[in-house]
Design a protein around this motif. Structure first.
Motif, PDB file in Angstrom:
ATOM      1  N   LEU A   7      35.815  18.525  33.596  1.00  0.00           N
ATOM      2  CA  LEU A   7      35.230  19.853  33.737  1.00  0.00           C
ATOM      3  C   LEU A   7      34.115  20.092  32.722  1.00  0.00           C
ATOM      4  CD1 LEU A   7      35.575  22.627  35.217  1.00  0.00           C
ATOM      5  CD2 LEU A   7      36.954  23.335  33.254  1.00  0.00           C
ATOM      6  N   GLY A   8      33.012  20.629  33.216  1.00  0.00           N
ATOM      7  CA  GLY A   8      31.940  21.096  32.358  1.00  0.00           C
ATOM      8  C   GLY A   8      31.651  22.555  32.644  1.00  0.00           C
ATOM      9  N   VAL A   9      31.366  23.327  31.600  1.00  0.00           N
ATOM     10  CA  VAL A   9      31.022  24.743  31.765  1.00  0.00           C
ATOM     11  C   VAL A   9      29.860  25.056  30.828  1.00  0.00           C
ATOM     12  CG1 VAL A   9      31.794  27.141  31.583  1.00  0.00           C
ATOM     13  CG2 VAL A   9      33.400  25.368  32.329  1.00  0.00           C
ATOM     14  N   ARG A  10      28.844  25.694  31.380  1.00  0.00           N
ATOM     15  CA  ARG A  10      27.689  26.130  30.595  1.00  0.00           C
ATOM     16  C   ARG A  10      27.573  27.643  30.709  1.00  0.00           C
ATOM     17  NH1 ARG A  10      24.398  21.692  29.383  1.00  0.00           N
ATOM     18  NH2 ARG A  10      22.663  23.078  28.857  1.00  0.00           N
ATOM     19  N   LEU A  11      27.386  28.313  29.585  1.00  0.00           N
ATOM     20  CA  LEU A  11      27.192  29.759  29.562  1.00  0.00           C
ATOM     21  C   LEU A  11      25.885  30.054  28.848  1.00  0.00           C
ATOM     22  CD1 LEU A  11      30.818  30.924  28.629  1.00  0.00           C
ATOM     23  CD2 LEU A  11      29.782  30.808  30.901  1.00  0.00           C
ATOM     24  N   GLY A  12      25.010  30.788  29.513  1.00  0.00           N
ATOM     25  CA  GLY A  12      23.709  31.059  28.931  1.00  0.00           C
ATOM     26  C   GLY A  12      22.909  29.806  28.658  1.00  0.00           C
ATOM     27  N   GLY A  13      23.131  28.772  29.472  1.00  0.00           N
ATOM     28  CA  GLY A  13      22.427  27.521  29.299  1.00  0.00           C
ATOM     29  C   GLY A  13      22.996  26.618  28.228  1.00  0.00           C
ATOM     30  N   ARG A  14      24.038  27.086  27.536  1.00  0.00           N
ATOM     31  CA  ARG A  14      24.622  26.296  26.441  1.00  0.00           C
ATOM     32  C   ARG A  14      25.933  25.666  26.896  1.00  0.00           C
ATOM     33  NH1 ARG A  14      28.000  27.546  21.893  1.00  0.00           N
ATOM     34  NH2 ARG A  14      28.192  29.675  22.652  1.00  0.00           N
ATOM     35  N   PRO A  15      26.146  24.371  26.650  1.00  0.00           N
ATOM     36  CA  PRO A  15      27.414  23.748  27.053  1.00  0.00           C
ATOM     37  C   PRO A  15      28.574  24.261  26.206  1.00  0.00           C
ATOM     38  CG  PRO A  15      26.092  22.196  25.781  1.00  0.00           C
ATOM     39  CD  PRO A  15      25.222  23.402  26.011  1.00  0.00           C
ATOM     40  N   ILE A  16      29.630  24.732  26.882  1.00  0.00           N
ATOM     41  CA  ILE A  16      30.824  25.212  26.198  1.00  0.00           C
ATOM     42  C   ILE A  16      31.963  24.201  26.344  1.00  0.00           C
ATOM     43  CG2 ILE A  16      32.472  27.096  25.982  1.00  0.00           C
ATOM     44  CD1 ILE A  16      29.591  27.879  25.317  1.00  0.00           C
ATOM     45  N   LEU A  17      32.111  23.659  27.545  1.00  0.00           N
ATOM     46  CA  LEU A  17      33.106  22.615  27.807  1.00  0.00           C
ATOM     47  C   LEU A  17      32.396  21.407  28.392  1.00  0.00           C
ATOM     48  CD1 LEU A  17      35.967  24.693  29.497  1.00  0.00           C
ATOM     49  CD2 LEU A  17      35.863  23.929  27.115  1.00  0.00           C
ATOM     50  N   LEU A  43      38.056  27.814  29.179  1.00  0.00           N
ATOM     51  CA  LEU A  43      38.801  26.961  30.101  1.00  0.00           C
ATOM     52  C   LEU A  43      39.673  27.804  31.032  1.00  0.00           C
ATOM     53  CD1 LEU A  43      39.833  24.243  31.143  1.00  0.00           C
ATOM     54  CD2 LEU A  43      41.421  24.189  29.198  1.00  0.00           C
ATOM     55  N   LEU A  44      40.429  28.746  30.472  1.00  0.00           N
ATOM     56  CA  LEU A  44      41.297  29.579  31.311  1.00  0.00           C
ATOM     57  C   LEU A  44      40.477  30.443  32.260  1.00  0.00           C
ATOM     58  CD1 LEU A  44      44.277  30.815  29.105  1.00  0.00           C
ATOM     59  CD2 LEU A  44      43.973  28.672  30.347  1.00  0.00           C
ATOM     60  N   ARG A  45      39.385  31.004  31.763  1.00  0.00           N
ATOM     61  CA  ARG A  45      38.570  31.869  32.617  1.00  0.00           C
ATOM     62  C   ARG A  45      37.904  31.094  33.741  1.00  0.00           C
ATOM     63  NH1 ARG A  45      35.621  35.813  28.093  1.00  0.00           N
ATOM     64  NH2 ARG A  45      37.498  37.064  27.634  1.00  0.00           N
ATOM     65  N   THR A  46      37.620  29.832  33.512  1.00  0.00           N
ATOM     66  CA  THR A  46      37.025  29.011  34.570  1.00  0.00           C
ATOM     67  C   THR A  46      38.073  28.669  35.613  1.00  0.00           C
ATOM     68  OG1 THR A  46      35.477  28.102  32.946  1.00  0.00           O
ATOM     69  CG2 THR A  46      35.672  26.938  35.043  1.00  0.00           C
ATOM     70  N   ILE A  47      39.277  28.347  35.166  1.00  0.00           N
ATOM     71  CA  ILE A  47      40.353  28.077  36.120  1.00  0.00           C
ATOM     72  C   ILE A  47      40.632  29.313  36.975  1.00  0.00           C
ATOM     73  CG2 ILE A  47      42.821  27.547  36.357  1.00  0.00           C
ATOM     74  CD1 ILE A  47      42.533  25.907  33.730  1.00  0.00           C
ATOM     75  N   SER A  48      40.595  30.490  36.363  1.00  0.00           N
ATOM     76  CA  SER A  48      40.930  31.718  37.088  1.00  0.00           C
ATOM     77  C   SER A  48      39.755  32.284  37.889  1.00  0.00           C
ATOM     78  CB  SER A  48      41.451  32.784  36.122  1.00  0.00           C
ATOM     79  OG  SER A  48      40.452  33.170  35.204  1.00  0.00           O
ATOM     80  N   GLY A  49      38.582  31.640  37.831  1.00  0.00           N
ATOM     81  CA  GLY A  49      37.471  32.035  38.685  1.00  0.00           C
ATOM     82  C   GLY A  49      36.468  32.978  38.061  1.00  0.00           C
ATOM     83  N   LEU A  50      36.658  33.335  36.796  1.00  0.00           N
ATOM     84  CA  LEU A  50      35.713  34.238  36.146  1.00  0.00           C
ATOM     85  C   LEU A  50      34.405  33.531  35.778  1.00  0.00           C
ATOM     86  CD1 LEU A  50      38.213  36.171  33.873  1.00  0.00           C
ATOM     87  CD2 LEU A  50      37.039  37.048  35.896  1.00  0.00           C
ATOM     88  N   TYR A  51      34.470  32.237  35.476  1.00  0.00           N
ATOM     89  CA  TYR A  51      33.288  31.421  35.226  1.00  0.00           C
ATOM     90  C   TYR A  51      33.234  30.296  36.257  1.00  0.00           C
ATOM     91  CZ  TYR A  51      33.312  33.548  30.518  1.00  0.00           C
ATOM     92  OH  TYR A  51      33.309  34.420  29.469  1.00  0.00           O
ATOM     93  N   ARG A  52      32.046  29.860  36.549  1.00  0.00           N
ATOM     94  CA  ARG A  52      31.872  28.757  37.503  1.00  0.00           C
ATOM     95  C   ARG A  52      31.661  27.458  36.730  1.00  0.00           C
ATOM     96  NH1 ARG A  52      31.063  30.307  42.725  1.00  0.00           N
ATOM     97  NH2 ARG A  52      30.237  28.248  43.228  1.00  0.00           N
ATOM     98  N   PRO A  53      32.310  26.391  37.136  1.00  0.00           N
ATOM     99  CA  PRO A  53      32.092  25.102  36.468  1.00  0.00           C
ATOM    100  C   PRO A  53      30.706  24.558  36.769  1.00  0.00           C
ATOM    101  CG  PRO A  53      33.563  24.845  38.350  1.00  0.00           C
ATOM    102  CD  PRO A  53      33.310  26.306  38.209  1.00  0.00           C
ATOM    103  N   SER A  54      30.134  23.857  35.791  1.00  0.00           N
ATOM    104  CA  SER A  54      28.851  23.192  36.003  1.00  0.00           C
ATOM    105  C   SER A  54      29.045  21.723  36.362  1.00  0.00           C
ATOM    106  CB  SER A  54      27.992  23.296  34.738  1.00  0.00           C
ATOM    107  OG  SER A  54      28.660  22.722  33.622  1.00  0.00           O
ATOM    108  N   ALA A  55      30.262  21.219  36.155  1.00  0.00           N
ATOM    109  CA  ALA A  55      30.579  19.829  36.489  1.00  0.00           C
ATOM    110  C   ALA A  55      32.090  19.707  36.639  1.00  0.00           C
ATOM    111  CB  ALA A  55      30.079  18.879  35.401  1.00  0.00           C
ATOM    112  N   GLY A  56      32.519  18.681  37.348  1.00  0.00           N
ATOM    113  CA  GLY A  56      33.939  18.396  37.474  1.00  0.00           C
ATOM    114  C   GLY A  56      34.631  19.183  38.572  1.00  0.00           C
ATOM    115  N   ARG A  57      35.958  19.054  38.598  1.00  0.00           N
ATOM    116  CA  ARG A  57      36.753  19.684  39.649  1.00  0.00           C
ATOM    117  C   ARG A  57      37.975  20.366  39.049  1.00  0.00           C
ATOM    118  NH1 ARG A  57      38.393  15.866  44.422  1.00  0.00           N
ATOM    119  NH2 ARG A  57      39.483  14.764  42.756  1.00  0.00           N
ATOM    120  N   ILE A  58      38.438  21.408  39.745  1.00  0.00           N
ATOM    121  CA  ILE A  58      39.700  22.070  39.421  1.00  0.00           C
ATOM    122  C   ILE A  58      40.528  22.058  40.699  1.00  0.00           C
ATOM    123  CG2 ILE A  58      40.827  24.156  38.582  1.00  0.00           C
ATOM    124  CD1 ILE A  58      38.146  24.974  37.332  1.00  0.00           C
TER     125      ILE A  58
END
Length: 233
Positions: A7-17, A43-58
């Motif tokens: 899983l990858g997550v970017r917020l405001g263009g910055r990598p978080i996960l 991580l929890l907010r991405t699993i619950s749908g509040l954030y969208r992943p930029s890479a990977g799968r859930i």
């Protein structure tokens, strides 16, 4: 039951996960440890749908839920009790529970209220009281009860002990064990690493947005790196 893959997550263009992979088995209790700001809540907010992943799968029961809207994730069987409780303070306890009950009939709603009332007697005792007037521990119980209203198979708990007195924390963790005993799997983010490892089966340690360590809770509680960083030596 839950499988997070690379899983990858970017917020405001910055990598978080980046490249985060974790698993939660059916009926299991898994904890996520790490210092503030390493991506646990993300991580929890991405699993619950509040954030969208930029890479990977859930994957949940083999079906992709990454990128679904929060209400769709709830319908799939995943619910979150957020950090800071986030109740509707001017609404009473029963109204807060109704906010967690998606498309339940009146009869089913009453059954779920009775169920969470058995776990959390405060729900029944204070059902008509404004949530904002409850103590911190009581609010935390209502928050978890609200997450359970949708009959989830996986419960995401974000810092349930935050800001609570030690006796209240102990009670909250007793209730978490009771929830797990009913067959609901739990993914727990918790700053109290010692208590989390005492409660969980398996643990992951996040550092700078990546999984730095993982293993059984029993192994990690005796790991010198974990002891030095999180358990006071």
């Amino acid at each position: 039951m839950l499988k997070v893959e690379k899983l990858g997550v970017r917020l405001g263009g910055r990598p978080i996960l980046e490249d985060v992979s974790i698993q939660v088995p059916e009926g299991g209790l898994v904890t996520i440890l790490g210092r503030n700001g390493v991506g646990k809540t993300t991580l929890l907010r991405t699993i619950s749908g509040l954030y969208r992943p930029s890479a990977g799968r859930i994957l949940f029961d083999g079906a992709e839920i990454g990128g679904l809207a929060p209400h769709e994730v709830v319908r799939a069987g995943v619910a979150q009790s957020p950090e800071g409780r986030q109740l509707f303070g001017d609404m009473n306890v029963l109204e807060n529970l109704r906010a967690g009950a998606l498309n339940l009939s009146r009869a089913d709603f009453d059954k779920r209220v009775a169920y969470v009332g058995d776990l959390f007697p405060i729900v029944s005792e204070r059902r008509n009281q404004a949530a904002g007037s409850l103590s911190g521990g009581e609010q935390q119980m209502v928050c978890i009860a609200r997450a359970l209203m949708g009959s989830p198979r996986l419960l995401l708990l974000d810092e349930p002990s935050l800001g609570l007195a030690p006796k209240v924390v102990a009670r909250i963790f007793e209730l978490i064990a009771s929830i797990r005993a009913t067959g609901v799997a739990v993914l727990l983010v918790e700053q109290n690493a010692r208590l989390a490892l005492r409660t969980a089966d398996y643990a992951y340690v996040l550092d700078q947005g990546r999984v730095a360590l993982e293993g059984t809770a029993r192994d990690l509680v005796n790991d010198e790196r974990v002891a030095s960083a999180y358990l006071g030596g």
